[in-house]
Design an enzyme around this catalytic site. Structure first.
Site, PDB file in Angstrom:
ATOM      1  N   GLU A 331       0.808  -1.226   0.000  1.00 20.97           N
ATOM      2  CA  GLU A 331       0.000   0.000   0.000  1.00 20.97           C
ATOM      3  C   GLU A 331       0.847   1.285   0.000  1.00 20.97           C
ATOM      4  O   GLU A 331       0.317   2.378  -0.133  1.00 20.97           O
ATOM      5  CB  GLU A 331      -0.925   0.014   1.233  1.00 20.97           C
ATOM      6  CG  GLU A 331      -2.122  -0.933   1.126  1.00 20.97           C
ATOM      7  CD  GLU A 331      -1.832  -2.353   1.592  1.00 20.97           C
ATOM      8  OE1 GLU A 331      -0.641  -2.737   1.640  1.00 20.97           O
ATOM      9  OE2 GLU A 331      -2.793  -3.084   1.896  1.00 20.97           O
ATOM     10  N   TRP A 446       0.712  -6.898  26.526  1.00 16.08           N
ATOM     11  CA  TRP A 446       1.064  -7.315  25.166  1.00 16.08           C
ATOM     12  C   TRP A 446       2.484  -7.848  25.109  1.00 16.08           C
ATOM     13  O   TRP A 446       3.396  -7.260  25.701  1.00 16.08           O
ATOM     14  CB  TRP A 446       0.986  -6.120  24.202  1.00 16.08           C
ATOM     15  CG  TRP A 446      -0.402  -5.698  23.868  1.00 16.08           C
ATOM     16  CD1 TRP A 446      -1.562  -6.144  24.439  1.00 16.08           C
ATOM     17  CD2 TRP A 446      -0.765  -4.729  22.882  1.00 16.08           C
ATOM     18  NE1 TRP A 446      -2.638  -5.511  23.866  1.00 16.08           N
ATOM     19  CE2 TRP A 446      -2.178  -4.632  22.909  1.00 16.08           C
ATOM     20  CE3 TRP A 446      -0.062  -3.950  21.978  1.00 16.08           C
ATOM     21  CZ2 TRP A 446      -2.885  -3.781  22.072  1.00 16.08           C
ATOM     22  CZ3 TRP A 446      -0.744  -3.093  21.145  1.00 16.08           C
ATOM     23  CH2 TRP A 446      -2.161  -3.011  21.184  1.00 16.08           C
TER      24      TRP A 446
END
Ligand code: ADP
Length: 540
Positions: A331, A446
């Site tokens: 992208e 996390w």
């Protein structure tokens, strides 16, 4: 405002070819062919062949805006299509042959490509799927005329088409620089592949920026061998960056094994190369086994997945090669950041330079803005610590996916969410900690799968280390470490855990270490979706 009074010349890829022909006409392009022999010519020769192919494409009825597909390796013929097709105002749809059959059919159908160029390697694939390619009217086999085989699809031959045309001056059309030039599909690890349509303008300014000293720093003294695929986001723009800067170009076709690469590195005096980490893992391993040296090779750009620190260190310490880590995505044309030092980092000493450029994906480059978005949508501080969603914006960042223009993919200020989780520091260095979908969420905290993998892959005997979060009855998810060892090496679970223990905090320790072949995606990344599915019940 008042209009500027400078020439309004559109930025088109044909201008790159014209420049290469006049300024660097005698600079060599060396290409392996799928047939096996090595083909040599120069930028002037390439431009002449692109003119022949442009005429051939016109004779086949290709018009401005049409899509022409390729299923091809890094060869001179594919390079010619990179200029001939967009030069006419048509769009080259570079198809990734490593996609599954259904995805390849999807890509060709979605792009509505009318001509398909393919290398002999893909003849079985093309024959198998031809009935499902409803828009393709013409098949062209990219081989020499002598070994041509039209197969069941009645393929035309690339060389015969070229030979039938003149290479005299060609009236390349001029058109809006915002016209589509290349159509690249993401690998579609989730859902169908999505089409990213690069404009001429994006391709040209991306190539100008990538050549800068703060990025690849290429000059006419460089001999460049792209090992990133032409079919994957235009091989990081090297087919444009090299002719702009007058670099000799060496194309390895499909032969990315270490011995074949070494033949070209030594034989052609390659100074600069680039590819995904897997290629260099194999190459470094092979160098260690054979005791060979790297010749003139000075710099290697590596990206697509995180560069293991051990890889960058081995390249530097054993071979005097500087690794430049890059981050980008289909992208973003694809370049985002490049890890090159700055005076403020250099002032901290060589060790610090290594530390920064080996552990960060790269630093801000003009033309692509970055910011980190916190969970509440606010911008996170640029402190090198706070991680969040990596957002990008700029003239070579996607606006919308091809034929999905109605789906809004940018926020109100034009930022595109990359799907990566990263930090940014005050020097502009960005560090990817994970892909959003690969972060391991354990007891509300996390764990970065990339950080864990980077440490585990340095354990002696380990070839690939993959970490995935899998369901855990108490902690929601816990890390599982899947290891593929170097051939002929045995490594035990305890050896790996002993290696990790002093290097990571306790709660990051994988709950288990298993030994298995690590599956890779069509773009050479660890296929975490497949791994998660395979090991889903391992901890429950
Ligand atoms: P795919 O079709 O496999 O998604 P892309 O090339 O578009 O192919 O993949 C882009 C993604 O690859 C990025 O969003 C990022 O997650 C990953 N990536 C690329 N370069 C790096 C890097 N140097 N370190 C870590 N991850 C990277």
């Amino acid at each position: 405002m008042i209009p500027g009074l400078m020439q309004d010349v559109p930025l088109l890829t044909t201008a790159i070819m014209a420049h290469a022909e006049t300024a660097h006409g005698r600079v060599e392009i060396v290409s392996r062919t799928v047939e096996g022999r090595v083909h040599r010519y120069d930028y002037a020769g390439m431009a002449a062949r692109a003119r022949r192919m442009a005429r051939a494409l016109q004779a086949l009825g290709v018009k401005s805006g049409d899509r022409v597909a390729s299923l091809a390796w890094n060869t001179h013929r594919h390079l010619e299509l990179f200029y001939a097709v967009p030069g006419l105002g048509a769009v080259l749809n570079t198809v990734n042959p490593r996609l599954f059959d259904d995805q390849i059919v999807y890509v060709l159908e979605h792009a509505e490509s009318t001509v398909l160029f393919y290398d002999r390697t893909f003849a079985p694939l093309v024959e198998r799927l031809a009935d499902r390619f409803t828009t393709v009217k013409t098949f062209v086999l990219m081989s020499d005329a002598e070994s041509h085989d039209p197969g069941a699809v009645g393929a035309l031959n690339y060389e015969t088409l070229a030979d039938a045309q003149s290479d005299a001056a060609f009236p390349w059309p001029s058109f809006d620089e915002n016209a589509g030039a290349f159509l690249c599909y993401t690998s579609g690890t989730t859902g169908d592949p999505k089409g990213v349509l690069y404009s001429h303008r994006a391709v040209v300014i991306h190539a100008l920026a990538a050549g800068l000293a703060s990025a690849f720093g290429l000059t006419a003294f460089d001999v460049v061998m792209p090992c990133s695929s032409l079919y994957h986001a235009t091989a990081w723009g090297l087919p444009f960056i090299c002719p702009i800067n007058g670099c000799k170009l060496v194309l390895p076709a499909e032969k990315m094994d270490p011995a074949s690469l070494q033949d070209l590195i030594i034989g052609e005096g390659v100074t600069f190369s680039g590819g995904v980490p897997t290629i260099w893992t194999m190459y470094l391993d092979w160098l260690a086994q054979t005791g060979q040296t790297v010749g003139q090779l000075k710099r290697v750009i590596i990206g697509g997945s995180a560069v293991p620190r051990a890889m960058a260190e081995t390249f530097k310490v054993k071979h005097g090669v500087q690794v430049l880590q890059i981050w980008g995505m289909t992208e973003t044309c694809p370049l985002g950041v490049v890890a090159t030092p700055t005076p403020s980092i250099a002032a901290l000493g060589e060790d610090q330079v290594d530390e920064v450029i080996w552990t960060r994906q790269g630093r801000l480059q003009f033309g692509i803005e970055l910011k980190i978005m916190a969970e509440d949508g606010s911008e996170a501080p640029r402190d090198g610590e706070t991680s969040g969603a990596l957002m990008v914006r700029g003239p070579w960042t996607i606006k919308s996916y091809f034929r999905k223009e109605e789906t809004v993919i940018l926020d109100a200020d034009g930022w595109f969410d990359t799907g990566d989780i990263a930090t940014l520091d005050e020097h502009g260095f960005m560090r990817i900690t994970d892909r959003a979908k690969d972060v391991i969420k354990t007891g509300g905290e996390w764990i970065s799968s990339i950080d864990l993998e980077n440490i585990a892959v340095a354990c002696p005997g380990v070839k690939i280390a993959a970490v995935v979060g899998i369901p855990h009855p108490k902690w929601e998810e816990r890390p599982l470490l899947v290891i593929e060892t170097h051939e002929g090496r045995t490594v035990t679970r305890d050896e790996v855990l002993d290696y990790l223990r002093p290097r990571i905090v306790k709660w990051w320790m994988p709950d288990d270490v298993v030994f298995a072949a690590v599956p890779l995606t069509a773009t050479g990344k660890i296929d975490k979706k497949t791994l998660r599915a395979a090991w889903n019940g391992h901890l429950t």
